[in-house]
Design a protein around this motif. Structure first.
Motif, PDB file in Angstrom:
ATOM      1  N   ASN A   5     -21.735 -43.950  38.742  1.00 47.93           N
ATOM      2  CA  ASN A   5     -22.160 -43.306  37.502  1.00 47.93           C
ATOM      3  C   ASN A   5     -23.349 -42.398  37.785  1.00 47.93           C
ATOM      4  OD1 ASN A   5     -20.527 -44.615  35.223  1.00 47.93           O
ATOM      5  ND2 ASN A   5     -21.311 -46.407  36.301  1.00 47.93           N
ATOM      6  N   TYR A   6     -23.416 -41.284  37.063  1.00 52.28           N
ATOM      7  CA  TYR A   6     -24.528 -40.354  37.192  1.00 52.28           C
ATOM      8  C   TYR A   6     -25.248 -40.320  35.852  1.00 52.28           C
ATOM      9  CZ  TYR A   6     -26.460 -36.721  40.271  1.00 52.28           C
ATOM     10  OH  TYR A   6     -27.236 -36.001  41.157  1.00 52.28           O
ATOM     11  N   ILE A   7     -26.508 -40.715  35.844  1.00 49.16           N
ATOM     12  CA  ILE A   7     -27.328 -40.646  34.636  1.00 49.16           C
ATOM     13  C   ILE A   7     -28.122 -39.348  34.700  1.00 49.16           C
ATOM     14  CG2 ILE A   7     -29.194 -41.733  33.331  1.00 49.16           C
ATOM     15  CD1 ILE A   7     -28.304 -44.409  34.580  1.00 49.16           C
ATOM     16  N   ILE A   8     -27.890 -38.461  33.725  1.00 43.51           N
ATOM     17  CA  ILE A   8     -28.559 -37.164  33.692  1.00 43.51           C
ATOM     18  C   ILE A   8     -29.077 -36.922  32.278  1.00 43.51           C
ATOM     19  CG2 ILE A   8     -28.361 -34.683  34.104  1.00 43.51           C
ATOM     20  CD1 ILE A   8     -25.955 -35.235  35.882  1.00 43.51           C
ATOM     21  N   GLY A   9     -30.383 -36.901  32.148  1.00 46.03           N
ATOM     22  CA  GLY A   9     -30.974 -36.599  30.847  1.00 46.03           C
ATOM     23  C   GLY A   9     -30.528 -37.513  29.726  1.00 46.03           C
ATOM     24  N   GLY A  10     -30.247 -38.776  30.021  1.00 41.84           N
ATOM     25  CA  GLY A  10     -29.833 -39.718  28.997  1.00 41.84           C
ATOM     26  C   GLY A  10     -28.332 -39.808  28.805  1.00 41.84           C
ATOM     27  N   LYS A  11     -27.559 -38.900  29.411  1.00 48.19           N
ATOM     28  CA  LYS A  11     -26.103 -38.981  29.380  1.00 48.19           C
ATOM     29  C   LYS A  11     -25.616 -39.682  30.641  1.00 48.19           C
ATOM     30  CE  LYS A  11     -25.595 -34.662  26.761  1.00 48.19           C
ATOM     31  NZ  LYS A  11     -25.002 -33.303  26.766  1.00 48.19           N
ATOM     32  N   VAL A  12     -24.459 -40.315  30.537  1.00 44.15           N
ATOM     33  CA  VAL A  12     -23.896 -41.031  31.682  1.00 44.15           C
ATOM     34  C   VAL A  12     -22.506 -40.482  31.967  1.00 44.15           C
ATOM     35  CG1 VAL A  12     -23.241 -43.270  32.629  1.00 44.15           C
ATOM     36  CG2 VAL A  12     -25.184 -43.106  31.085  1.00 44.15           C
ATOM     37  N   TYR A  13     -22.273 -40.105  33.223  1.00 44.44           N
ATOM     38  CA  TYR A  13     -20.990 -39.539  33.645  1.00 44.44           C
ATOM     39  C   TYR A  13     -20.403 -40.407  34.761  1.00 44.44           C
ATOM     40  CZ  TYR A  13     -23.002 -35.369  31.428  1.00 44.44           C
ATOM     41  OH  TYR A  13     -23.593 -34.488  30.552  1.00 44.44           O
ATOM     42  N   GLU A  14     -19.104 -40.591  34.712  1.00 42.73           N
ATOM     43  CA  GLU A  14     -18.412 -41.292  35.792  1.00 42.73           C
ATOM     44  C   GLU A  14     -18.235 -40.337  36.971  1.00 42.73           C
ATOM     45  OE1 GLU A  14     -14.180 -43.638  36.660  1.00 42.73           O
ATOM     46  OE2 GLU A  14     -14.668 -42.898  34.645  1.00 42.73           O
ATOM     47  N   ILE A  15     -18.651 -40.782  38.142  1.00 45.02           N
ATOM     48  CA  ILE A  15     -18.591 -39.947  39.341  1.00 45.02           C
ATOM     49  C   ILE A  15     -17.215 -40.042  39.990  1.00 45.02           C
ATOM     50  CG2 ILE A  15     -19.464 -39.688  41.709  1.00 45.02           C
ATOM     51  CD1 ILE A  15     -22.169 -40.655  40.703  1.00 45.02           C
ATOM     52  N   CYS A  16     -16.640 -38.889  40.314  1.00 46.76           N
ATOM     53  CA  CYS A  16     -15.396 -38.812  41.071  1.00 46.76           C
ATOM     54  C   CYS A  16     -15.543 -37.729  42.143  1.00 46.76           C
ATOM     55  CB  CYS A  16     -14.217 -38.472  40.158  1.00 46.76           C
ATOM     56  SG  CYS A  16     -13.782 -39.756  38.976  1.00 46.76           S
ATOM     57  N   PRO A  17     -14.907 -37.898  43.306  1.00 46.01           N
ATOM     58  CA  PRO A  17     -14.962 -36.859  44.342  1.00 46.01           C
ATOM     59  C   PRO A  17     -14.518 -35.501  43.804  1.00 46.01           C
ATOM     60  CG  PRO A  17     -14.052 -38.871  45.252  1.00 46.01           C
ATOM     61  CD  PRO A  17     -14.153 -39.095  43.760  1.00 46.01           C
ATOM     62  N   GLY A  18     -15.259 -34.469  44.151  1.00 49.23           N
ATOM     63  CA  GLY A  18     -14.965 -33.122  43.689  1.00 49.23           C
ATOM     64  C   GLY A  18     -15.778 -32.695  42.488  1.00 49.23           C
TER      65      GLY A  18
END
Length: 277
Positions: free
Chosen positions: A45-58
């Motif tokens: 997971n990538y936490i950026i500025g309070g948002k959370v994104y699921e990390i995938c290659p590419g």
């Protein structure tokens, strides 16, 4: 967990830096430059500025100079990072291709995925920049800067096509000494009880001036910004640390669990427990 504001040292004569990162990130941080990174391998997971994104290659991620971010992962994640120094936006600040960093709509996403239209040109240019930086052939710095402009131009096309570019920018994102002083004070003391008088005293200004100036520069109040910093820090603790909600509430600077829950719901649109799952 600590929070860190980094001042990145660029190589002499270079305004663009390219490198690979494979080590696990431990600290929520931001830095005085603009960042694009591409995930080469791994998930998390990538936490950026309070948002959370699921990390995938590419995946390609877009991060500005004020966004606190942290990649949270159990297995190794390798990414290629391209940094643009503050000199870039001082020279190019009127250019459209900086708008994805400074002029965003509310539904802006820091993440660009492989399947999305426009990704291929971004990916190809990203690879060209990486190759140029690795081979360092004659004139490579000039090529790197030209390719950097091309990459940012494709980035602008991508977000403009999705109508994720706002009409006006956030002046707080651009370097300005007094605004940076407010940010720095809050980021150093957000775990404590902070008063407007303490912040104003640190800048040698009145509370009235501080509130008016900060609102004009950021379009938010001082304490709205304090709340956001605390919530972003709490997000990292919820994902990384085996602490109770009450412990995280106190560690993030909230005086009570009920206040923490209310503020978390306000900014994240879910409870801390739901976010942790």
């Amino acid at each position: 967990m600590d929070y860190r504001h980094e001042e990145f040292q660029f190589e002499e004569g270079s305004r663009i830096q390219v490198f690979d990162v494979a080590k696990k990130q431990e600290t929520l941080h931001c830095h005085d430059c603009l960042e694009l990174n591409r995930i080469e391998s791994g998930t998390g997971n990538y936490i950026i500025g309070g948002k959370v994104y699921e990390i995938c290659p590419g995946d390609i991620f877009v991060i500005n100079n004020r966004e606190r971010h942290l990649a949270v992962h159990k297995e190794p994640v390798r990414m290629t990072v391209i940094l643009f120094s503050s000199e870039v936006w001082k020279d190019w600040y009127n250019q459209d291709y900086l708008k994805p960093f400074f002029q965003r709509t509310e539904d802006f996403s820091n993440q660009i995925r492989k399947k999305e239209e426009g990704y291929d040109k971004l990916d190809q240019t990203f690879s060209s920049i990486k190759e140029e930086a690795e081979q360092k052939e004659t004139g490579w710095r000039n090529v790197l800067e030209a390719a950097g402009v091309l990459l940012l131009s494709y980035l602008y096309r991508y977000y403009a096509g999705r109508k994720h570019i706002a009409e006006e920018g956030n002046a707080a994102l651009y370097p300005e000494k007094r605004t940076e002083q407010v940010f720095s004070y809050i980021e150093e003391h957000f775990r404590e009880e902070i008063t407007l008088q303490e912040i104003a005293d640190s800048l040698a200004v009145s509370k009235t001036y501080l509130c008016r100036y900060f609102k004009e520069m950021t379009n938010q109040t001082v304490f709205e910004y304090v709340e956001q910093v605390r919530i972003q820090y709490a997000c990292c603790l919820l994902k990384k640390e085996d602490l109770s909600i009450a412990e995280i509430s106190l560690a993030s600077g909230f005086g009570s669990v009920s206040l923490f829950n209310r503020m978390f719901k306000k900014y994240m649109h879910m409870t801390p427990g739901e976010f942790r799952k």
